[in-house]
Write a protein that holds these residues in place. Structure first.
Motif, PDB file in Angstrom:
ATOM      1  N   LEU A 297       0.685  -1.334  -0.038  1.00  0.00           N
ATOM      2  CA  LEU A 297       0.008  -0.155  -0.186  1.00  0.00           C
ATOM      3  C   LEU A 297       0.955   1.269  -0.031  1.00  0.00           C
ATOM      4  O   LEU A 297       0.505   2.369  -0.502  1.00  0.00           O
ATOM      5  CB  LEU A 297      -0.884   0.035   1.204  1.00  0.00           C
ATOM      6  CG  LEU A 297      -2.232  -0.678   1.153  1.00  0.00           C
ATOM      7  CD1 LEU A 297      -2.068  -2.348   0.861  1.00  0.00           C
ATOM      8  CD2 LEU A 297      -2.976  -0.572   2.612  1.00  0.00           C
ATOM      9  N   GLY A 298       2.134   1.296   0.586  1.00  0.00           N
ATOM     10  CA  GLY A 298       2.983   2.149   0.635  1.00  0.00           C
ATOM     11  C   GLY A 298       4.012   2.234  -0.345  1.00  0.00           C
ATOM     12  O   GLY A 298       5.073   3.082  -0.241  1.00  0.00           O
ATOM     13  N   GLY A 299       4.197   1.567  -1.292  1.00  0.00           N
ATOM     14  CA  GLY A 299       4.997   1.204  -2.174  1.00  0.00           C
ATOM     15  C   GLY A 299       6.269   0.402  -1.607  1.00  0.00           C
ATOM     16  O   GLY A 299       6.378  -0.200  -0.774  1.00  0.00           O
ATOM     17  N   ASP A 300       7.458   0.442  -2.521  1.00  0.00           N
ATOM     18  CA  ASP A 300       8.484  -0.194  -2.360  1.00  0.00           C
ATOM     19  C   ASP A 300       9.796   0.557  -2.935  1.00  0.00           C
ATOM     20  O   ASP A 300       9.644   0.712  -3.868  1.00  0.00           O
ATOM     21  CB  ASP A 300       8.420  -1.536  -2.842  1.00  0.00           C
ATOM     22  CG  ASP A 300       9.595  -2.711  -2.473  1.00  0.00           C
ATOM     23  OD1 ASP A 300      10.346  -2.110  -1.391  1.00  0.00           O
ATOM     24  OD2 ASP A 300       9.528  -3.814  -2.775  1.00  0.00           O
ATOM     25  N   THR A 301      10.724   0.801  -2.017  1.00  0.00           N
ATOM     26  CA  THR A 301      11.990   1.094  -2.574  1.00  0.00           C
ATOM     27  C   THR A 301      12.897   0.271  -3.371  1.00  0.00           C
ATOM     28  O   THR A 301      14.134   0.579  -4.083  1.00  0.00           O
ATOM     29  CB  THR A 301      13.060   1.800  -1.515  1.00  0.00           C
ATOM     30  OG1 THR A 301      13.222   0.736  -0.757  1.00  0.00           O
ATOM     31  CG2 THR A 301      12.139   2.821  -0.820  1.00  0.00           C
ATOM     32  N   GLY A 443       7.643   7.933  -2.638  1.00  0.00           N
ATOM     33  CA  GLY A 443       7.185   9.010  -3.506  1.00  0.00           C
ATOM     34  C   GLY A 443       5.945   9.717  -3.440  1.00  0.00           C
ATOM     35  O   GLY A 443       5.649  10.808  -4.120  1.00  0.00           O
ATOM     36  N   LEU A 444       5.143   9.473  -2.349  1.00  0.00           N
ATOM     37  CA  LEU A 444       4.107   9.920  -1.619  1.00  0.00           C
ATOM     38  C   LEU A 444       2.924   9.943  -2.706  1.00  0.00           C
ATOM     39  O   LEU A 444       2.889   9.562  -3.850  1.00  0.00           O
ATOM     40  CB  LEU A 444       4.301  11.781  -1.617  1.00  0.00           C
ATOM     41  CG  LEU A 444       5.464  11.945  -0.709  1.00  0.00           C
ATOM     42  CD1 LEU A 444       5.532  13.556  -0.808  1.00  0.00           C
ATOM     43  CD2 LEU A 444       5.258  11.843   0.606  1.00  0.00           C
ATOM     44  N   ALA A 445       1.518   9.931  -1.955  1.00  0.00           N
ATOM     45  CA  ALA A 445       0.448   9.878  -2.689  1.00  0.00           C
ATOM     46  C   ALA A 445       0.431   8.722  -3.697  1.00  0.00           C
ATOM     47  O   ALA A 445       0.333   8.916  -4.779  1.00  0.00           O
ATOM     48  CB  ALA A 445       0.269  11.313  -3.468  1.00  0.00           C
ATOM     49  N   GLN A 446      -0.054   7.696  -3.035  1.00  0.00           N
ATOM     50  CA  GLN A 446      -0.243   6.533  -3.857  1.00  0.00           C
ATOM     51  C   GLN A 446      -1.511   5.591  -3.505  1.00  0.00           C
ATOM     52  O   GLN A 446      -1.935   5.536  -1.967  1.00  0.00           O
ATOM     53  CB  GLN A 446       1.053   5.335  -3.548  1.00  0.00           C
ATOM     54  CG  GLN A 446       0.712   4.077  -4.096  1.00  0.00           C
ATOM     55  CD  GLN A 446       1.862   3.198  -3.683  1.00  0.00           C
ATOM     56  OE1 GLN A 446       2.891   3.350  -3.762  1.00  0.00           O
ATOM     57  NE2 GLN A 446       1.165   1.880  -3.035  1.00  0.00           N
ATOM     58  N   GLY A 447      -2.281   5.315  -4.334  1.00  0.00           N
ATOM     59  CA  GLY A 447      -3.532   4.465  -4.302  1.00  0.00           C
ATOM     60  C   GLY A 447      -3.712   3.281  -4.896  1.00  0.00           C
ATOM     61  O   GLY A 447      -2.942   2.995  -5.807  1.00  0.00           O
TER      62      GLY A 447
END
Length: 746
Positions: A297-301, A443-447
């Motif tokens: 939900l919050g992405g991945d580096t 990266g902010l703001a991910q849906g």
């Protein structure tokens, strides 16, 4: 339920593949390493290799055609290299340094110890003595000298930028201290190791309420050992500075390793090991697709579908054995299928069983050329996690709910909402839709708006958050554009949520020679998951704050992976016809899709206001994530990939759109037709935007947002409509604060 021979076949094939990265130490017979043999991840890569090969060589169900003696020699050589190159050993790593005595050194040890147990009958007296010296030395350093960066001893903080958000290292340090005390109970420091272990473990999955918790754990009230919270109250984790589902998984996996190793040895686990693990798991399991893939939900580096994904395997075993999760074992089977599918696509020729051998060698060929150090790390993580399953699965007590068919399906068991208001993250899940929004994603703001059973459809970066890139930013399409969070709010209600906020685009612009600027535009969003179980609608507005040149604009920015795990083909139905997308394409291009499109009969996307057409951006390069590990199709409303200048105050994006989960092409087309005139206009409030939506449940919803810097009052489109966040009917007018939004149901 878990097919261990399948796992051992994968490991046997990988043994042959991994020969290309094996290194025999010159002038040191019987010593060798897998990978670079360097310090940090290099020695840990070798430790995981040693563990995986130890389990493979000694497991009774290993393939009949396996040369067990050859595998055992490799396991022993790698294990002995670990002891030899430690600060207590006579040797050094291949980079000339010695490993150990650091905050991270217990991690490799913990991930290796199940393999060390398998090697026990084959270890010499000298091996045992070197192991004892190494472990006791590590425990002593963690007890008396532990340091992570400038911080000494047990530390905890909710925010990653503090440098003290240490849930994962606290648990592996605590686990090591307890493990060594169990192995060497007569040591003079054994009691001190145990007490310090409790302190680290209590401050691993920790929350603010622990500061006043009088519950007795391991003989003391929780509050007496509490240092600080690492998690937010509802178990969101800001590790590495973003909403990190992967490290939530790592925290469970580290508990799993000690739990099973102690169980196999006949020892009881410390009560503190399990502290809040059940609470964390109740949240985390909502963030796993039904096919076994983590829903980031919050992405991945990092590399997609790797590293933290691997350690979901021991976490699931722990959930089945200790947390009585009736669905955990079936998820292991699903994840094993994903691993087999990718291994089958590698094309290495590989092992004696005819499989590919490598786990990632096709998808990450570019990474192998650039960094064999990192590539072998990823390969060894997968091998080690598989070996843990082979080692631990026989210890699992079948959950009571598995004795007969579970009363509910996995999807039913994870249905419902979750929210972390202070952190700005929210989720709603049903059998037809996994919808989320995280303001502090990487990266902010991910849906997300996806069918919850198919992780192959998920790519995280800037997904459903829009992309605006400027000249002077990072040029790589695989890196997130520099942004700053300006404001955020999330609200939950029955069946959905509303997320509103804004980010500063073009943070840290730089043009040679010497021009810098912190911010070129404000990009605001209001994103609503409707209670129909299918639809997410959004309003998006971005205006330039200085004269600046954009290099890429993707309103919405819906990412669709198109790589080997979906046979490198997607079918898009659209207003402009059907498109068969084979990956990689022969050239970079943008395809006009019209107002609506549907991906593989599963995800619909519809432009509702402000744009002209959906644009499909295709690339010959993998662009999923920092290490470019996935081919990704990107859909924008609108899509501009050519440079363009904008004056200060100019509107860059002013759009409304919808993404629909678990719908086919006909349903998407029908939704587009029924919402062809969705826009609501407010003449007296030029920066208030609105959508009136007929949703998949046949009900009507209205999303209104004020993109202005001042409060606005507008005439209610339908007096008496229900504000879903408050449950209160609206009157003749609506007051919207600056940046505020409301979702109404007629």
């Amino acid at each position: 339920m878990i097919d261990i021979p399948r796992i051992l076949r994968l490991l046997a094939d990988w043994f042959h593949f991994a020969q290309r990265d094996w290194y025999d130490l010159p002038e040191h017979a019987g010593l060798g390493c897998y990978g670079t043999g360097y310090n940090h991840w290099g020695y840990q890569t070798n430790q995981r290799y040693a563990a995986a090969m130890a389990v493979l060589a000694t497991h009774p169900d290993a393939p009949a055609d396996l040369d067990r003696e050859a595998v055992l020699r490799r396991a022993l050589a790698a294990f002995r290299y670990t002891l030899w190159s430690h600060v207590t050993g006579p040797g050094h790593c291949t980079d000339g340094s010695k490993w150990g005595h650091s905050w991270i050194s217990p991690l490799g040890i913990e991930r290796m110890m199940h393999g060390v147990a398998a090697l026990q009958p084959h270890l010499s007296t000298q091996d045992h003595e070197a192991l004892r010296i190494m472990l006791q030395s590590e425990a002593d350093w963690q007890l008396r000298q532990h340091r992570r960066g400038p911080h000494v001893g047990v530390q905890a903080d909710r925010w990653g930028h503090s440098g003290k958000n240490n849930p994962e290292s606290n648990i592996w340090v605590g686990a090591l201290l307890w493990r060594v005390a169990e192995m060497y109970p007569d040591h003079a420091d054994a009691l001190a190791w145990r007490e310090e272990a409790h302190r680290y473990l209590i401050n691993s999955v920790s929350i603010a309420a622990d500061a006043t918790d009088d519950t007795i754990v391991a003989g003391k009230p929780v509050r007496e050992r509490h240092v600080g919270p690492n998690f937010f109250d509802n178990f969101a984790l800001d590790h590495h500075g973003y909403f990190n589902i992967g490290y939530m998984t790592i925290c469970v996996s580290q508990a799993a390793m000690l739990h099973f190793d102690l169980k196999k040895a006949g020892h009881a686990a410390p009560e503190s090991l399990h502290f809040h693990e059940a609470d964390l798991w109740r949240v985390l399991r909502k963030m796993v697709f039904a096919d076994g893939r983590l829903a980031r939900l919050g992405g991945d580096t990092r590399v997609r579908y790797a590293y933290c994904q691997e350690y979901l395997l021991p976490s699931l075993l722990y959930a089945a054995d200790h947390l009585n999760d009736a669905h955990a074992l079936e998820l292991i089977g699903k994840q094993l299928q994903l691993i087999e599918d990718e291994a089958a696509c590698t094309g290495d020729g590989g092992g004696a069983g005819g499989g590919g051998g490598g786990f990632y060698s096709r998808r990450l060929a570019e990474l192998y050329d650039a960094s064999p150090y990192y590539f072998t790390r990823l390969e060894s993580d997968r091998a080690a996690a598989l070996s843990m399953v082979a080692c631990y699965a026989p210890l699992v007590i079948k959950p009571k709910a598995v004795d007969s068919k579970p009363a509910v399906t996995f999807e039913q068991s994870v249905a419902g909402g979750w929210i972390e208001p202070e952190y700005g993250a929210v989720l709603h899940r049903s059998t037809t839709r996994l919808a989320s929004f995280a303001w502090r994603a990487y990266g902010l703001a991910q849906g997300l708006c996806l069918p919850p059973d198919d992780g192959h459809l998920a790519e995280w970066q800037h997904n459903m958050g829009g992309v605006v890139r400027f000249t002077g930013q990072q040029s790589s399409p695989a890196a997130p554009a520099p942004r700053k969070l300006l404001r955020s709010q999330v609200q939950a209600f029955e069946g959905g949520f509303l997320a509103t906020g804004a980010v500063l685009e073009g943070a840290d612009l730089f043009l040679a020679d010497g021009w810098r600027q912190d911010g070129a535009a404000v990009h605001a969003l209001a994103v609503a998951a409707l209670p129909d179980g299918h639809t997410v609608v959004a309003l998006e507005y971005c205006a330039a704050s200085i004269r600046a040149r954009t290099t890429r604009i993707m309103g919405m920015n819906l990412n669709v992976p198109n790589d080997l795990l979906n046979a490198s083909q997607r079918i898009l139905q659209s207003e402009r016809g059907e498109h068969r997308l084979t990956s990689p394409p022969s050239r970079d291009e943008v395809i006009d899709l019209g107002r609506w499109a549907c991906v593989d009969g599963r995800i619909g996307v519809v432009g509702l206001r402000g744009g002209e057409t959906l644009g499909l951006s295709r690339s010959t390069q993998r662009r999923g994530g920092t290490y470019r590990s996935l081919y990704v199709e990107e859909i924008g409303w609108s899509c501009q990939v050519e440079p363009r200048w904008w004056d200060a105050g100019a509107t860059i994006i002013d759009a409304g759109w919808a993404v629909l989960s678990s719908v086919n092409g006909k349903q998407t087309e029908a939704f587009a037709a029924s919402n062809a005139n969705a826009e609501l206009a407010f003449d007296n409030a030029p920066l208030v935007r609105g959508l009136r939506i007929t949703a998949m449940d046949g009900k009507t919803y209205m999303l209104l947002v004020n993109f202005g810097e001042d409060a606005a009052e507008v005439v209610s489109p339908v007096p008496g409509a229900i504000n879903l966040a408050t449950g209160v009917a609206c009157g003749e007018s609506l007051s919207l604060p600056a940046g505020g939004a409301v979702l109404l149901r007629v």
